[in-house]
Scaffold this active site. Structure first.
Site, PDB file in Angstrom:
ATOM      1  N   HIS A  20      -3.141   7.779   5.897  1.00 39.48           N
ATOM      2  CA  HIS A  20      -4.556   7.663   6.412  1.00 39.48           C
ATOM      3  C   HIS A  20      -4.666   8.936   7.071  1.00 39.48           C
ATOM      4  CE1 HIS A  20      -4.299   3.363   5.411  1.00 39.48           C
ATOM      5  NE2 HIS A  20      -3.577   3.078   6.372  1.00 39.48           N
ATOM      6  N   ASP A  24       1.231   0.908  -1.205  1.00 39.85           N
ATOM      7  CA  ASP A  24       1.120   0.396   0.561  1.00 39.85           C
ATOM      8  C   ASP A  24      -0.295  -0.450   0.227  1.00 39.85           C
ATOM      9  OD1 ASP A  24       1.716   1.355   3.503  1.00 39.85           O
ATOM     10  OD2 ASP A  24      -0.379   0.609   3.322  1.00 39.85           O
ATOM     11  N   HIS A  33      -2.673  -0.854   2.357  1.00 39.19           N
ATOM     12  CA  HIS A  33      -3.807  -0.308   2.781  1.00 39.19           C
ATOM     13  C   HIS A  33      -4.146   0.782   1.787  1.00 39.19           C
ATOM     14  CE1 HIS A  33      -1.824  -2.007   6.335  1.00 39.19           C
ATOM     15  NE2 HIS A  33      -3.146  -2.355   6.521  1.00 39.19           N
ATOM     16  N   ASP A  76       3.950  -2.943   3.185  1.00 40.27           N
ATOM     17  CA  ASP A  76       3.250  -4.063   4.104  1.00 40.27           C
ATOM     18  C   ASP A  76       2.405  -5.084   3.096  1.00 40.27           C
ATOM     19  OD1 ASP A  76       1.706  -1.654   3.291  1.00 40.27           O
ATOM     20  OD2 ASP A  76       1.065  -1.388   5.368  1.00 40.27           O
TER      21      ASP A  76
HETATM   22 ZN   LIG Z   1      -0.339   0.113   5.177  1.00 42.16          ZN
END
Ligand SMILES: [Zn+2]
Length: 308
Positions: free
Chosen positions: A124, A161, A163, A244
């Site tokens: 991120h 991931d 996200h 996740d």
């Molecule tokens: Zn994540």
């Protein structure tokens, strides 16, 4: 196979009750203490050089992160969900440095595979902004290092991931030598990762609806992502390995299990065998249910070992 980590990554702390906790890495390292992983070659992650960081981040970002060194026991919030304590700057340097060192070892042919058990995670962190528990863009830094220091013509970062890796995407956006292919839940934090975001044809986003299970995940990889990676023919594959998307994870709503992470790892290794001489560097990103994270990392590393 190489395993890189560093104790500083256990001392970085975002504060109490934060999901991105030192316990995550403790759970991962405990799982990798099992007898079956005793053949891993373990090494301490070095600090990334300023030169390596500057291939992704402007000097202002690097200087800002490295200047935040609060006294022991104190922490400095960077945004609503990312904070730094006395050890965070070193942890960030070691997390990025792990990727650089792994790339060096794999590109020199010393190992076919490497896993970086590090935190803070990286995907991120945008070139000029820390965010989402991330300080430096670890996978992007590793990819740029493979190009600059080892003459790789093309490097692919594959991100499973849950996200979207907005930071990696921002770093790669207009660089045709670097590919990002990502499956992620949408809508979800950070809000980017629409299929229409394609960079210069080097970005492939495959958003998945909340509730998607292993079958839907495998279909996305088998039909969309892996053929595109094969066509790109990278000299090196870097995995942004977040766990996740596991059904037990508290931060998201996909429904994967450990076997799905083993499956995607083997599939990635099969593409690497075809296009990149088998070279795969994997870097830990998210994963917030400690037991599921530990089991999923074990399944991932087991698959990396099996196909090396
Ligand atoms: Zn994540």
């Amino acid at each position: 196979m190489l395993l890189l980590t560093h104790p500083a990554c256990l001392r970085h702390d975002n504060g109490p009750h934060h999901p991105e906790s030192p316990e995550r890495l403790r759970a991962v390292l405990a799982a990798l203490e099992a007898q079956e992983f005793s053949i891993l070659v373990r090494a301490a992650a070095p600090e990334a050089s300023r030169e390596a960081l500057l291939r992704v981040h402007p000097a202002e970002h690097v200087d800002r992160i490295l200047s935040i060194r609060p006294p022991e026991g104190r922490s400095v919030p960077l945004d609503g969900d990312t904070a730094m304590n006395a050890h965070s700057a070193e942890a960030a340097l070691r997390a990025a440095g792990a990727g650089v060192e792994a790339v060096d070892c794999v590109m020199r042919g010393e190992f076919a595979r490497a896993f970086c058990a590090v935190r803070p995670p990286g995907h991120h962190a945008e070139p000029d902004t820390p965010m989402g528990f991330c300080l430096f863009s670890n996978a992007a830094i590793a990819a740029r290092h493979a190009v600059a220091a080892h003459g790789a013509a093309r490097v692919a970062v594959l991100d499973f991931d849950v996200h979207h890796g907005n930071g990696t995407q921002a770093a790669f956006w207009d660089d045709p030598a670097l590919m990002l292919a990502s499956s992620h839940q949408s809508p979800l934090y950070p809000g980017t990762g629409d299929a229409s975001e394609t960079g210069v044809g080097n970005i492939l986003n495959v958003p998945l609806a909340s509730g998607t299970d292993g079958a839907g995940f495998r279909e996305a990889w088998e039909e969309r992502i892996l053929p595109a990676v094969r066509a790109f023919a990278p000299d090196l594959i870097i995995v942004s390995a977040g766990f996740d998307a596991h059904r037990a994870d508290p931060l998201a709503g996909l429904r994967l299990v450990e076997e799905d992470f083993a499956w995607v790892t083997e599939a990635i290794c099969a593409v690497a065998a075809e296009t990149s001489g088998g070279r795969v560097v994997s870097m830990l990103e998210g994963g917030y249910d400690l037991a599921a994270l530990a089991r999923s990392v074990a399944a991932h590393v087991r698959a990396l070992m099996r196909s090396s």
